[in-house]
Design an enzyme around this catalytic site. Structure first.
Site, PDB file in Angstrom:
ATOM      1  N   ARG A 125       0.858  -1.189   0.000  1.00 21.24           N
ATOM      2  CA  ARG A 125       0.000   0.000   0.000  1.00 21.24           C
ATOM      3  C   ARG A 125       0.889   1.233   0.000  1.00 21.24           C
ATOM      4  O   ARG A 125       1.625   1.476   0.958  1.00 21.24           O
ATOM      5  CB  ARG A 125      -0.950   0.037   1.190  1.00 21.24           C
ATOM      6  CG  ARG A 125      -2.145   1.008   0.947  1.00 21.24           C
ATOM      7  CD  ARG A 125      -2.953   1.254   2.214  1.00 21.24           C
ATOM      8  NE  ARG A 125      -2.144   1.983   3.161  1.00 21.24           N
ATOM      9  CZ  ARG A 125      -2.143   1.765   4.480  1.00 21.24           C
ATOM     10  NH1 ARG A 125      -2.899   0.853   5.024  1.00 21.24           N
ATOM     11  NH2 ARG A 125      -1.358   2.476   5.270  1.00 21.24           N
ATOM     12  N   GLU A 149       5.035   6.940   2.154  1.00 23.17           N
ATOM     13  CA  GLU A 149       5.796   5.695   2.314  1.00 23.17           C
ATOM     14  C   GLU A 149       5.100   4.600   1.526  1.00 23.17           C
ATOM     15  O   GLU A 149       3.957   4.773   1.078  1.00 23.17           O
ATOM     16  CB  GLU A 149       5.842   5.278   3.791  1.00 23.17           C
ATOM     17  CG  GLU A 149       4.455   5.038   4.363  1.00 23.17           C
ATOM     18  CD  GLU A 149       4.420   4.033   5.513  1.00 23.17           C
ATOM     19  OE1 GLU A 149       5.423   3.376   5.802  1.00 23.17           O
ATOM     20  OE2 GLU A 149       3.334   3.905   6.120  1.00 23.17           O
ATOM     21  N   ASN A 151       4.014   0.684   2.261  1.00 22.88           N
ATOM     22  CA  ASN A 151       3.958  -0.400   3.237  1.00 22.88           C
ATOM     23  C   ASN A 151       4.082  -1.725   2.501  1.00 22.88           C
ATOM     24  O   ASN A 151       3.338  -1.975   1.555  1.00 22.88           O
ATOM     25  CB  ASN A 151       2.639  -0.344   4.000  1.00 22.88           C
ATOM     26  CG  ASN A 151       2.552   0.913   4.839  1.00 22.88           C
ATOM     27  OD1 ASN A 151       3.246   1.040   5.845  1.00 22.88           O
ATOM     28  ND2 ASN A 151       1.742   1.867   4.405  1.00 22.88           N
ATOM     29  N   SER A 156      -3.121  -2.622   5.779  1.00 23.63           N
ATOM     30  CA  SER A 156      -4.491  -2.928   6.193  1.00 23.63           C
ATOM     31  C   SER A 156      -5.510  -2.015   5.520  1.00 23.63           C
ATOM     32  O   SER A 156      -5.171  -1.099   4.788  1.00 23.63           O
ATOM     33  CB  SER A 156      -4.603  -2.830   7.708  1.00 23.63           C
ATOM     34  OG  SER A 156      -4.204  -1.548   8.120  1.00 23.63           O
ATOM     35  N   LYS A 312      12.059   2.680   6.044  1.00 24.96           N
ATOM     36  CA  LYS A 312      12.237   4.107   5.769  1.00 24.96           C
ATOM     37  C   LYS A 312      13.645   4.367   5.211  1.00 24.96           C
ATOM     38  O   LYS A 312      13.842   5.245   4.398  1.00 24.96           O
ATOM     39  CB  LYS A 312      12.020   4.922   7.051  1.00 24.96           C
ATOM     40  CG  LYS A 312      10.728   4.606   7.822  1.00 24.96           C
ATOM     41  CD  LYS A 312       9.499   5.150   7.139  1.00 24.96           C
ATOM     42  CE  LYS A 312       8.235   4.967   7.971  1.00 24.96           C
ATOM     43  NZ  LYS A 312       7.628   3.646   7.937  1.00 24.96           N
ATOM     44  N   LYS A 374      12.144  10.335  11.160  1.00 19.34           N
ATOM     45  CA  LYS A 374      11.505   9.007  11.162  1.00 19.34           C
ATOM     46  C   LYS A 374      12.468   7.896  11.553  1.00 19.34           C
ATOM     47  O   LYS A 374      13.499   7.713  10.911  1.00 19.34           O
ATOM     48  CB  LYS A 374      10.976   8.691   9.764  1.00 19.34           C
ATOM     49  CG  LYS A 374       9.908   9.629   9.265  1.00 19.34           C
ATOM     50  CD  LYS A 374       9.293   9.079   7.994  1.00 19.34           C
ATOM     51  CE  LYS A 374       8.127   9.932   7.556  1.00 19.34           C
ATOM     52  NZ  LYS A 374       7.386   9.301   6.449  1.00 19.34           N
ATOM     53  N   GLU A 378       7.161   0.891  11.911  1.00 18.24           N
ATOM     54  CA  GLU A 378       5.888   0.847  11.193  1.00 18.24           C
ATOM     55  C   GLU A 378       4.744   0.958  12.188  1.00 18.24           C
ATOM     56  O   GLU A 378       4.925   0.742  13.382  1.00 18.24           O
ATOM     57  CB  GLU A 378       5.745  -0.501  10.468  1.00 18.24           C
ATOM     58  CG  GLU A 378       6.645  -0.672   9.275  1.00 18.24           C
ATOM     59  CD  GLU A 378       6.379   0.355   8.199  1.00 18.24           C
ATOM     60  OE1 GLU A 378       5.217   0.733   8.003  1.00 18.24           O
ATOM     61  OE2 GLU A 378       7.352   0.798   7.575  1.00 18.24           O
ATOM     62  N   GLY A 379       3.576   1.237  11.670  1.00 20.07           N
ATOM     63  CA  GLY A 379       2.379   1.150  12.500  1.00 20.07           C
ATOM     64  C   GLY A 379       1.926   2.463  13.088  1.00 20.07           C
ATOM     65  O   GLY A 379       0.966   2.514  13.855  1.00 20.07           O
ATOM     66  N   ARG A 447      15.086 -14.559  -9.020  1.00 17.62           N
ATOM     67  CA  ARG A 447      16.187 -14.920  -9.918  1.00 17.62           C
ATOM     68  C   ARG A 447      15.730 -15.434 -11.273  1.00 17.62           C
ATOM     69  O   ARG A 447      16.433 -16.118 -11.963  1.00 17.62           O
ATOM     70  CB  ARG A 447      17.102 -15.974  -9.280  1.00 17.62           C
ATOM     71  CG  ARG A 447      17.763 -15.428  -8.040  1.00 17.62           C
ATOM     72  CD  ARG A 447      19.066 -16.086  -7.739  1.00 17.62           C
ATOM     73  NE  ARG A 447      19.623 -15.497  -6.537  1.00 17.62           N
ATOM     74  CZ  ARG A 447      19.442 -16.002  -5.317  1.00 17.62           C
ATOM     75  NH1 ARG A 447      18.768 -17.123  -5.168  1.00 17.62           N
ATOM     76  NH2 ARG A 447      19.953 -15.411  -4.277  1.00 17.62           N
TER      77      ARG A 447
HETATM   78  P1  ADP Z   1       4.201   4.436   9.476  1.00 15.45           P
HETATM   79  O1  ADP Z   1       4.918   3.353   8.747  1.00 15.45           O
HETATM   80  O2  ADP Z   1       4.373   4.350  10.945  1.00 15.45           O
HETATM   81  O3  ADP Z   1       2.762   4.559   9.043  1.00 15.45           O
HETATM   82  P2  ADP Z   1       4.573   6.938   8.023  1.00 15.45           P
HETATM   83  O4  ADP Z   1       5.806   7.316   7.281  1.00 15.45           O
HETATM   84  O5  ADP Z   1       3.412   6.575   7.192  1.00 15.45           O
HETATM   85  O6  ADP Z   1       4.957   5.786   9.050  1.00 15.45           O
HETATM   86  O7  ADP Z   1       4.181   8.122   8.988  1.00 15.45           O
HETATM   87  C1  ADP Z   1       3.084   8.060   9.845  1.00 15.45           C
HETATM   88  C2  ADP Z   1       2.221   9.307   9.689  1.00 15.45           C
HETATM   89  O8  ADP Z   1       2.998  10.491   9.890  1.00 15.45           O
HETATM   90  C3  ADP Z   1       1.628   9.460   8.309  1.00 15.45           C
HETATM   91  O9  ADP Z   1       0.421   8.730   8.192  1.00 15.45           O
HETATM   92  C4  ADP Z   1       1.421  10.954   8.209  1.00 15.45           C
HETATM   93  O10 ADP Z   1       0.217  11.324   8.867  1.00 15.45           O
HETATM   94  C5  ADP Z   1       2.589  11.510   8.986  1.00 15.45           C
HETATM   95  N1  ADP Z   1       3.709  11.811   8.078  1.00 15.45           N
HETATM   96  C6  ADP Z   1       4.689  10.956   7.712  1.00 15.45           C
HETATM   97  N2  ADP Z   1       5.537  11.531   6.856  1.00 15.45           N
HETATM   98  C7  ADP Z   1       5.108  12.790   6.676  1.00 15.45           C
HETATM   99  C8  ADP Z   1       5.574  13.895   5.902  1.00 15.45           C
HETATM  100  N3  ADP Z   1       6.673  13.803   5.162  1.00 15.45           N
HETATM  101  N4  ADP Z   1       4.871  15.044   5.962  1.00 15.45           N
HETATM  102  C9  ADP Z   1       3.760  15.156   6.725  1.00 15.45           C
HETATM  103  N5  ADP Z   1       3.272  14.159   7.473  1.00 15.45           N
HETATM  104  C10 ADP Z   1       3.934  12.978   7.463  1.00 15.45           C
HETATM  105 MG    MG Z   2       4.081   2.117   7.269  1.00 14.57          MG
HETATM  106 MG    MG Z   3       2.100   5.053   7.185  1.00 15.03          MG
END
Ligand code: ADP
Ligand code: MG
Ligand code: MG
Length: 471
Positions: A125, A149, A151, A156, A312, A374, A378-379, A447
């Site tokens: 996702r 990001e 996933n 989910s 990340k 970051k 995750e999560g 492979r």
């Molecule tokens: P996770 O894998 O824990 O979901 P994310 O990278 O998706 O990590 O970050 C979690 C939340 O943080 C995102 O759903 C978003 O709301 C916020 N977030 C993450 N990166 C950014 C960004 N570059 N700018 C603004 N908000 C962000």
């Molecule tokens: Mg994630």
């Molecule tokens: Mg996320």
């Protein structure tokens, strides 16, 4: 941005549509177990969601759908490039124990060994925000699609999210917006993911073999997973699906030759809806179980290489000049695909020890509100924003722990007014930001030449479920 129905709604009308919305949600399986009683289906509530579909610029939605296949292939390339994975994670695994433990399994099974199962399945996702640098005044044609990001494990809300499009269609009709209701796009995320699982199951070539959902100890979101089970059975009712916890796998799973067996069933696919956070590995036994699964002939969704490709740190390394280009051979239209991928990237910066990382720290301390810090987690709930960036980086100082993190440009997302429907909460009009999730499925043969397919659907949901209304 405004939703097209005029807001706020009059109270009588609001009460009426909200009452209808809640009952519809119950009767169409947009439900969750409660936080108080997360392992019991005796008490349930509708899943948190918004009353109306959020406006999404058509151009950006289409861009996100179109680039999904490119990302599927990019990740396929990454998982086949152990040099890239190893060099990308080199610094992070020295200080982040969780990532190191994942990497050690990867190294044992894929770098130093030959995996028993060449077929890999990933249900991805990709999450996006719409960057609206000028706040509420930003016109839709100035907004930019920015990937937050991808996933690669336990993505989910395909199940619940797919039902939300229908709920929104129903709500719009109740507001006499039937034209708009008819124009809502269909959400095929659930059927796409189920199709991915069924196709991979067929490739395992054993009719009796089961699909095992590796589930949480606390399953508040069980119904999202049940939707997927039902969808699998809609395609092929003979496929046996089973839900098992890590403790079940630890206590009762074994390998016979390289076959993974539990409770009398050979396992064709282990579908991880768990195992993405350090606290889910309470002892060495969980790690041993993960290793046993990875070494077995069961198809892993995801394999540990896809899990690592979703970190990340890998995301940040992929943003370097030349990194996406390295995987150009996987795309049918190489340069154009690289461009489509790069266009979705926000700025990402290394915090590895060294002059480049030092420059990142300096930049972050100068204007912390412009960035997100970051860790390799995750999560949700792990990122660091604003003033906390300053204190965290100052605390770490010159310590190598800095390499646990990456820095990312902070997106200023478009703000949308909508009604949130949450259990035990009064429904009021509030300002919210949306995150669009595009699902993708890829099956690949390690492979050998890639035989991938993809399916893009959509669901959104960190906090509440939504569906896009294309404007
Ligand atoms: P996770 O894998 O824990 O979901 P994310 O990278 O998706 O990590 O970050 C979690 C939340 O943080 C995102 O759903 C978003 O709301 C916020 N977030 C993450 N990166 C950014 C960004 N570059 N700018 C603004 N908000 C962000
Ligand atoms: Mg994630
Ligand atoms: Mg996320």
């Amino acid at each position: 941005m405004e939703t097209s129905v005029s807001l706020p709604l009059e109270q009588d009308l609001l009460d009426d549509v909200v009452a209808k919305d809640k009952d519809y949600a119950f009767l169409h399986g947009i439900i969750m177990r409660t936080r108080q009683d997360p392992n019991s289906s005796e008490v349930i509530c509708y899943a948190p969601h918004v009353l109306l579909p959020s406006p999404v610029p058509k151009r950006l939605f289409q861009q996100a759908v179109d680039v999904q296949k490119d990302f599927n292939l990019l990740l396929h390339g990454v998982t086949h490039d152990s040099d890239f994975i190893t060099s990308s994670l080199k610094s992070a695994i020295q200080v982040d124990e969780f990532t190191r433990k994942l990497y050690e399994i990867y190294e044992e099974v894929y770098v130093n060994g030959t995996p028993a199962q060449p077929i890999q399945l990933a249900l991805l996702r990709a999450d996006y925000m719409f960057d609206a640098a000028r706040g509420k005044e930003t016109p839709a044609d100035e907004m930019k699609l920015r990937q937050i990001e991808i996933n690669t494990i336990a993505s989910s809300f395909a199940g619940l999210g797919s039902q939300v499009s229908d709920l929104h269609r129903y709500n719009l009709r109740n507001l006499c917006e039937s034209k708009k209701a008819a124009s809502l796009s269909e959400n095929r995320a659930l059927s796409g993911l189920a199709q991915g699982l069924v196709e991979a199951w067929k490739l395992y070539k054993c009719d009796r073999a089961a699909i095992l959902f590796l589930i949480e100890d606390v399953s508040q979101n069980i119904f999202d997973q049940r939707w997927l089970e039902y969808e699998i059975h809609k395609i092929n009712p003979t496929i046996h699906t089973m839900r098992r916890k890590f403790s079940d796998v630890i206590n009762r799973a074994k390998t016979e030759g390289d076959k993974l067996v539990i409770d009398g069933y050979e396992i064709a696919i282990v579908y991880f809806r768990y195992g993405y956070m350090p606290n889910q590995y309470v002892s060495e036994k969980e790690w041993e179980a993960r290793l046993m699964v990875e070494k077995s002939r069961a198809i892993k969704c995801p394999s540990i290489s896809y899990h690592l490709a979703g970190t990340k740190k890998v995301q940040q390394e992929l943003s370097r000049v030349g990194a996406v280009e390295r995987f150009q051979k996987y795309f049918s239209d190489g340069e154009a695909a690289v461009k489509r991928i790069r266009e979705t990237f926000a700025g990402l910066y290394t915090l590895d020890m060294g002059s480049e990382g030092d420059a990142t720290v300096k930049m972050a301390l100068t204007d912390p509100d412009k960035y997100v810090l970051k860790p390799q987690r995750e999560g949700g709930g792990n990122n660091i924003f604003g003033k906390d960036i300053t204190s965290t980086l100052k605390d770490i100082g010159e310590d190598e722990r800095r390499a646990e993190y990456i820095l990312m440009d902070r997106i200023q997302p478009a703000i949308v007014s909508n009604y949130q429907i949450r259990c035990w909460t009064t429904t009021e009009l509030i300002d919210m930001v949306s995150e669009l999730g595009i699902f993708g499925a890829i099956i690949c043969l390690l492979r050998t030449k890639n035989t991938g397919f993809d399916d893009g659907g959509v669901a959104a949901g960190a906090a509440v479920l939504d569906s896009p209304y294309l404007v």
